[in-house]
Design a protein around this motif. Sequence first.
Motif, PDB file in Angstrom:
ATOM      1  N   ASP A   9       0.846  -1.187   0.000  1.00  0.00           N
ATOM      2  CA  ASP A   9       0.000   0.000   0.000  1.00  0.00           C
ATOM      3  C   ASP A   9       0.889   1.247   0.000  1.00  0.00           C
ATOM      4  O   ASP A   9       1.730   1.401   0.878  1.00  0.00           O
ATOM      5  N   PRO A  10       0.748   2.123  -0.972  1.00  0.00           N
ATOM      6  CA  PRO A  10       1.615   3.301  -0.987  1.00  0.00           C
ATOM      7  C   PRO A  10       1.249   4.339   0.073  1.00  0.00           C
ATOM      8  O   PRO A  10       2.035   5.232   0.357  1.00  0.00           O
ATOM      9  N   ALA A  11       0.085   4.173   0.658  1.00  0.00           N
ATOM     10  CA  ALA A  11      -0.357   5.187   1.615  1.00  0.00           C
ATOM     11  C   ALA A  11       0.410   5.055   2.921  1.00  0.00           C
ATOM     12  O   ALA A  11       0.670   3.948   3.379  1.00  0.00           O
ATOM     13  N   PRO A  12       0.808   6.164   3.530  1.00  0.00           N
ATOM     14  CA  PRO A  12       1.444   6.091   4.838  1.00  0.00           C
ATOM     15  C   PRO A  12       0.417   5.731   5.902  1.00  0.00           C
ATOM     16  O   PRO A  12      -0.762   6.040   5.761  1.00  0.00           O
ATOM     17  N   SER A  13       0.886   5.079   6.931  1.00  0.00           N
ATOM     18  CA  SER A  13      -0.030   4.762   8.026  1.00  0.00           C
ATOM     19  C   SER A  13      -0.367   6.075   8.753  1.00  0.00           C
ATOM     20  O   SER A  13       0.284   7.096   8.565  1.00  0.00           O
ATOM     21  N   ARG A  14      -1.396   5.988   9.563  1.00  0.00           N
ATOM     22  CA  ARG A  14      -1.821   7.212  10.272  1.00  0.00           C
ATOM     23  C   ARG A  14      -0.677   7.786  11.100  1.00  0.00           C
ATOM     24  O   ARG A  14      -0.468   8.985  11.150  1.00  0.00           O
ATOM     25  N   ALA A  16       2.631   7.261  10.685  1.00  0.00           N
ATOM     26  CA  ALA A  16       3.706   7.805   9.852  1.00  0.00           C
ATOM     27  C   ALA A  16       3.328   9.197   9.374  1.00  0.00           C
ATOM     28  O   ALA A  16       4.160  10.116   9.360  1.00  0.00           O
ATOM     29  N   TYR A  17       2.076   9.347   9.020  1.00  0.00           N
ATOM     30  CA  TYR A  17       1.598  10.645   8.536  1.00  0.00           C
ATOM     31  C   TYR A  17       1.699  11.704   9.634  1.00  0.00           C
ATOM     32  O   TYR A  17       2.220  12.800   9.431  1.00  0.00           O
ATOM     33  N   LYS A  18       1.249  11.317  10.830  1.00  0.00           N
ATOM     34  CA  LYS A  18       1.285  12.281  11.937  1.00  0.00           C
ATOM     35  C   LYS A  18       2.724  12.657  12.278  1.00  0.00           C
ATOM     36  O   LYS A  18       3.030  13.825  12.542  1.00  0.00           O
ATOM     37  N   GLN A  20       5.337  12.586  10.350  1.00  0.00           N
ATOM     38  CA  GLN A  20       5.928  13.456   9.323  1.00  0.00           C
ATOM     39  C   GLN A  20       5.443  14.889   9.481  1.00  0.00           C
ATOM     40  O   GLN A  20       6.222  15.835   9.357  1.00  0.00           O
ATOM     41  N   ARG A  21       4.164  15.033   9.797  1.00  0.00           N
ATOM     42  CA  ARG A  21       3.631  16.379   9.995  1.00  0.00           C
ATOM     43  C   ARG A  21       4.280  17.046  11.206  1.00  0.00           C
ATOM     44  O   ARG A  21       4.570  18.239  11.196  1.00  0.00           O
ATOM     45  N   LEU A  24       7.589  18.380  10.397  1.00  0.00           N
ATOM     46  CA  LEU A  24       7.556  19.585   9.565  1.00  0.00           C
ATOM     47  C   LEU A  24       7.152  20.816  10.366  1.00  0.00           C
ATOM     48  O   LEU A  24       7.155  21.909   9.842  1.00  0.00           O
TER      49      LEU A  24
END
Lengths: 288, 444
Positions: A9-14, A16-18, A20-21, A24
């Motif tokens: 699945d190319p989508a990041p997990s929840r 991983a997304y959090k 990364q945010r 940033l």
Amino acid sequence: MQQMTRRADPAPSRWAYKVQRMWLTPSFRTGLRVGLPVVAVALALGVYLGNEQRRTDLFASVEAVKRDFQERPEFMVQTLAVEGANEKTQKAIEELLPASFPLSSFDLNLGELRDQIREIDAVKDVSLQIRTGGVLQVAVDERVPVALWRGPEGVEVIDAYGVRADKLSTRVERPDLPLIVGEGAKKNVTQALELIAAATPIRERVRGIVRVSNRRWDLVLDRDQRILLPEQGAVHALERVIALAQAKELLARDVAVVDMRLADRPTIRMTEIAHKELLRVRGHKAED
Amino acid sequence: MIELYETQRAMRGLRKAALQRGVIAILDVGTSKIACLVLRFDRTDAFVEGEDIGSMAGQAGFRVVGAATTRSRGVRFGEIDAMAETERAIRTVVQAAQKMAGVRVDHVIATFSGARPRSYGLAGSVELDGQQVTEEDIGCVLASCDVPDYGAGREVLHAQPVNFALDHRSGMIDPRGQIGNTLSCDMHMLTVDASVIQNLAYCIKRCDLELAGVASSAYVSGTSALIEDEKELGAACIDLGGGTTGLSIFMRKHMIYADTVRMGGDHVTSDISMGLQVPMTTAERIKTFYGGVYATGMDDRELIDLDGDSGDWEHDRRTVSRTELIGIMRPRVEEILEEVRARLDAAGFDHMPSQQIVLTGGGSQIPGLDGLASKILGQQVRLGRPLRVHGLPQAATGPGFASAVGLCCFAAHPQDEWWDFDMPVERYPARSLQRAMKWFKDNW
């Protein structure tokens, strides 16, 4: 054969997304880059120094290293050399200095020491220097005693500027110096010295010189004789008296006061006995 | 009506906050792809004195600093069908765009193409008694428009004043400061299914983002694909998307009609897949490489290999001529265009002074489409590509990105909407003071 593979699945997990945010977020990055090391160091120091024993050990070891360095032979002061001071002053200076040599030069506060030495009466100025070879050189510029001054606190030796150079218990200790007395006498030592110098012919008879009303001088001789000098031209008046004394033996007579305050009219006051004797010689009866 | 006003105002506030911070994301949720652009606004040329056309106009200079695209998942006919899938796709694309931009985005303006949009023309008027027209009067006249019953479960997406008339002078863009007795206005209102917007908002909220605005895809692709003259004189923009085909009619720089045909490129692909007995991915590849709508003699001799991995040699080694492929594609494309024609006729497009038609969207890249479209829609057909904006990567300049680029323009220069004007005081409910008190109590 068909492969039964599932593509990732190319989508990041929840999470991983959090994350990364979060990375940033500028404040988070700054906090991590600056805050975290600061906190870590502070925490480590706090934990290490929280123990009393370790803290004292650390300070003791730092102190030991410092002492080791300061007590190297290059920095040690072995001897004291005092120049330009008489025995009494030298003794006073040695009392002021720290008790025992050898001594590390780091422990010597030369500025403070200089101020302390200057407090000594006999010292006009002093310079201290630690010379190679571990010598503490104290170059003293002593006050030159020129007169004695008798005040309410006793007899003092003063220099030409009227500054105290020493204290004496009796006047007899320094018979070579003239005695100066009176209010404001200390400030006019030069005038007094000039008068003393002018009185050299009657040197043996001079007991001292008195400043009267902080204005003019009286020269006091033995046998309670006084020479009252004017404010202006005191030396000249004194020379006149001395000339009279040498010519007519004025001072050898029974005179109590030679009053030279008015230059036009020098006056002489006789003693009580001489006065009666004079009356008797002239044929007057005694009054009483 | 009040609730709509409040929510739209809240979104407008968020958009302003985002512009203040300088970073905003654009999200185009399409049926075949999801695109995300990260915009950075520089505030140096933010406001030019005396050029305040709208309340938000003048937020000029922006630059695309991040761009990402991903294959869409869980979206059918421009509407969210499988929410978890779509959420993952949005996460993917937002993460990639953030990574490219190097900044974190919190505010998102989204667009979608489905949800059965429906246009309404509204009219309203107020008496002025010979006074100058002020901003409050415009609020009043907008509020005086009689709103039709657009049905339960629908929500207003756009409500834009398109024309003002003062006494007998019509066609005004900005009547403020002029003197007259009667001010009347025409307003274009676009409603969509409320559930679609709710689903989209929920998906975006699940991605820790805040929805700062929603726009119709047909509208925003029109703003970017049409040039100024076409918008002024009258033109239709047809956005051939994956699952839907959006159409919007512009006149005098305002959108006056928008609609959606629920057919698009995916239907062509599925026709190919069914007709040639190949998987959808192969069909998509064949369509993009060899697709067309006009067959020539040359195409009979051009054979296309239909690769397969079923294990059956006869099945895996088939070939098909390009003419056959065109024979499958053309009827479906014609059907789509005819449906568009029917919608345009229903809107009265043939009464427009200028009948320019602009084809855009990913589906407009089919070779020969403009020729076919001019047969069905009318003579003035051209292919449109979106505007050039600062910093847009080369990969995102194709016609498939018309709505994404249009949304950038929408974010930078939003059209005046009804809710941009203050509502007249007497229309406010009497409970507003109580509500303010409640808000204080809730928050402190």
